[in-house]
Design an enzyme around this catalytic site. Sequence first.
Site, PDB file in Angstrom:
ATOM      1  N   ARG A   1       0.931  -1.170  -0.152  1.00  0.00           N
ATOM      2  CA  ARG A   1      -0.145  -0.007  -0.046  1.00  0.00           C
ATOM      3  C   ARG A   1       0.828   1.234   0.100  1.00  0.00           C
ATOM      4  O   ARG A   1       1.578   1.464   0.901  1.00  0.00           O
ATOM      5  CB  ARG A   1      -0.901   0.002   1.356  1.00  0.00           C
ATOM      6  CG  ARG A   1      -1.623   1.382   1.646  1.00  0.00           C
ATOM      7  CD  ARG A   1      -2.569   1.142   2.397  1.00  0.00           C
ATOM      8  NE  ARG A   1      -3.801   0.564   1.795  1.00  0.00           N
ATOM      9  CZ  ARG A   1      -5.175   0.555   2.209  1.00  0.00           C
ATOM     10  NH1 ARG A   1      -5.430   0.964   3.431  1.00  0.00           N
ATOM     11  NH2 ARG A   1      -6.026  -0.186   1.707  1.00  0.00           N
TER      12      ARG A   1
ATOM     13  N   HIS B   1      -7.022   0.596  -6.588  1.00  0.00           N
ATOM     14  CA  HIS B   1      -7.247  -0.228  -5.380  1.00  0.00           C
ATOM     15  C   HIS B   1      -7.814  -1.401  -5.984  1.00  0.00           C
ATOM     16  O   HIS B   1      -9.182  -1.890  -5.669  1.00  0.00           O
ATOM     17  CB  HIS B   1      -8.086   0.491  -4.341  1.00  0.00           C
ATOM     18  CG  HIS B   1      -8.193  -0.084  -3.049  1.00  0.00           C
ATOM     19  ND1 HIS B   1      -7.437  -1.385  -2.823  1.00  0.00           N
ATOM     20  CD2 HIS B   1      -8.681   0.430  -1.842  1.00  0.00           C
ATOM     21  CE1 HIS B   1      -7.466  -1.802  -1.658  1.00  0.00           C
ATOM     22  NE2 HIS B   1      -8.354  -0.825  -1.029  1.00  0.00           N
TER      23      HIS B   1
ATOM     24  N   GLN C   1      -9.651  -4.174  -3.759  1.00  0.00           N
ATOM     25  CA  GLN C   1     -11.260  -3.542  -3.259  1.00  0.00           C
ATOM     26  C   GLN C   1     -12.038  -4.070  -4.271  1.00  0.00           C
ATOM     27  O   GLN C   1     -13.213  -4.600  -3.679  1.00  0.00           O
ATOM     28  CB  GLN C   1     -11.042  -2.081  -2.998  1.00  0.00           C
ATOM     29  CG  GLN C   1     -12.481  -1.475  -2.605  1.00  0.00           C
ATOM     30  CD  GLN C   1     -12.737  -1.777  -1.324  1.00  0.00           C
ATOM     31  OE1 GLN C   1     -11.948  -1.974  -0.347  1.00  0.00           O
ATOM     32  NE2 GLN C   1     -13.936  -2.625  -1.181  1.00  0.00           N
TER      33      GLN C   1
ATOM     34  N   ASP D   1     -17.330   6.756  -1.590  1.00  0.00           N
ATOM     35  CA  ASP D   1     -15.882   6.453  -0.757  1.00  0.00           C
ATOM     36  C   ASP D   1     -15.983   8.123  -0.115  1.00  0.00           C
ATOM     37  O   ASP D   1     -16.514   8.990  -0.356  1.00  0.00           O
ATOM     38  CB  ASP D   1     -14.886   6.429  -1.840  1.00  0.00           C
ATOM     39  CG  ASP D   1     -13.458   5.924  -1.190  1.00  0.00           C
ATOM     40  OD1 ASP D   1     -13.635   5.853   0.080  1.00  0.00           O
ATOM     41  OD2 ASP D   1     -12.493   5.896  -2.003  1.00  0.00           O
TER      42      ASP D   1
ATOM     43  N   CYS E   1     -16.579   1.577   0.038  1.00  0.00           N
ATOM     44  CA  CYS E   1     -15.092   0.607   0.260  1.00  0.00           C
ATOM     45  C   CYS E   1     -14.598   0.800   1.905  1.00  0.00           C
ATOM     46  O   CYS E   1     -13.902  -0.512   2.448  1.00  0.00           O
ATOM     47  CB  CYS E   1     -13.887   1.088  -0.673  1.00  0.00           C
ATOM     48  SG  CYS E   1     -13.683   2.836  -0.266  1.00  0.00           S
TER      49      CYS E   1
ATOM     50  N   ARG F   1     -13.678  -8.962   1.166  1.00  0.00           N
ATOM     51  CA  ARG F   1     -12.278  -8.524   0.803  1.00  0.00           C
ATOM     52  C   ARG F   1     -11.319  -9.529   0.979  1.00  0.00           C
ATOM     53  O   ARG F   1     -10.375 -10.202   0.471  1.00  0.00           O
ATOM     54  CB  ARG F   1     -11.860  -7.365   1.566  1.00  0.00           C
ATOM     55  CG  ARG F   1     -12.256  -5.906   1.273  1.00  0.00           C
ATOM     56  CD  ARG F   1     -11.741  -5.451  -0.005  1.00  0.00           C
ATOM     57  NE  ARG F   1     -10.354  -5.421  -0.056  1.00  0.00           N
ATOM     58  CZ  ARG F   1      -9.618  -4.538   0.577  1.00  0.00           C
ATOM     59  NH1 ARG F   1     -10.119  -3.344   1.310  1.00  0.00           N
ATOM     60  NH2 ARG F   1      -8.291  -4.426   0.656  1.00  0.00           N
TER      61      ARG F   1
HETATM   62  N1   CP Z   1     -11.238  -0.277   1.983  1.00  0.00           N
HETATM   63  C1   CP Z   1     -10.027  -0.451   2.649  1.00  0.00           C
HETATM   64  O1   CP Z   1      -8.887  -0.976   1.871  1.00  0.00           O
HETATM   65  O2   CP Z   1      -9.958  -0.571   3.832  1.00  0.00           O
HETATM   66  P1   CP Z   1      -8.381  -0.292   4.700  1.00  0.00           P
HETATM   67  O3   CP Z   1      -8.035   1.105   4.464  1.00  0.00           O
HETATM   68  O4   CP Z   1      -8.986  -0.224   6.346  1.00  0.00           O
HETATM   69  O5   CP Z   1      -7.453  -1.258   4.402  1.00  0.00           O
HETATM   70  N1  NVA Z   2      -9.922   6.488  -1.448  1.00  0.00           N
HETATM   71  C1  NVA Z   2      -9.481   6.034  -0.005  1.00  0.00           C
HETATM   72  C2  NVA Z   2      -9.831   4.546   0.046  1.00  0.00           C
HETATM   73  C3  NVA Z   2      -9.376   4.019   1.493  1.00  0.00           C
HETATM   74  C4  NVA Z   2      -9.608   2.537   1.309  1.00  0.00           C
HETATM   75  C5  NVA Z   2      -8.173   6.387   0.177  1.00  0.00           C
HETATM   76  O1  NVA Z   2      -7.374   6.266  -0.718  1.00  0.00           O
HETATM   77  O2  NVA Z   2      -7.778   6.950   1.354  1.00  0.00           O
END
Ligand code: CP
Ligand code: NVA
Length: 302
Positions: A103, A130, A133, A221, A261, A289
């Site tokens: 990430r 993502h 997701q 989101d 998400c 997930r």
């Molecule tokens: N939706 C998602 O990726 O959640 P987290 O940021 O908690 O991993």
């Molecule tokens: N769009 C959000 C998704 C988190 C899972 C972010 O990038 O923070």
Amino acid sequence: MKKDVLSITDLSREEIYELLESAVDLKKKRKAGEPTEFLKNKSLGMIFEKASTRTRVSFEVAMTDFGGHALYLNSRDIQVGRGETIEDTARILSGYLHGIMARVMSHETVKKLAEYSTIPVINALSDREHPCQILGDFMTIMEHKKKFEGLKFAWVGDGNNVCNSALLGSAIMGMEFVVACPKGYEPKAEFLEKAKAIGGKFTITDDPKAAVKDADVIYTDVWVSMGDEAEQEKRLKEFATFQVNTELLEVAKPDVIVMHCLPARRGLEITDEVMDGPNSVIFDEAENRLHAQKALILKLMR
Ligand code: CP
Ligand code: NVA
């Protein structure tokens, strides 16, 4: 040859269907308590430059379920935080691990990891996409709607990383995609062009009601993603009329499913009433997930 998944477009429609089938099977096995030690003695490194609840826990539990091991590697605690290059890190980790998920702040980082490692690399969220997701989301849509072709998927809110993957994924699976966002927050042209090249049908509007009219899926989101915190005040003002609430739901099909998400900012992009209401599949989606990612790591690491 190793396979990386940095974008949802790294998977074909056939591969996505196969993954969803495998995810359903793994979900059944888990609920039945059947052993699934398919990745015994294998290790997955999980590099995090940003916070996570779902992604971290679901990948870690996935490896436990498979009889393998997951290592949480916070970027601040490994030597990349002190200047060791991503390229060298990728080479080093390839000697120990059987897969990496990362990430990252910048998509370039996960691309470099993939380029310089000899093991599969999974994008667990970047500024661009993502894909993990969206796999969990598609599993949830499949469970509730039994198909993708012909569904209308309405995205209400920021044209962000998750939106990009949803747009491209919808194009792959044959769903009509509509984005409702304030002017200036649309998905970038390159994603729209990519979706068009796949054959995707999509429209962009700044009218949330027009977007959700007769929708089968409404997705939202956060208005302020990780990394966008400096724009918080401006964004909260500009997105104020893009809330997913009961009034908006009335325009959609009665059996519309509402997705997010997560994490959600309740009372901003979505109301409690909708999030906890009968159309919400948000908590199934979060659970899925785990099952969808299990299918993915099995495909890449077995
Ligand atoms: N939706 C998602 O990726 O959640 P987290 O940021 O908690 O991993
Ligand atoms: N769009 C959000 C998704 C988190 C899972 C972010 O990038 O923070």
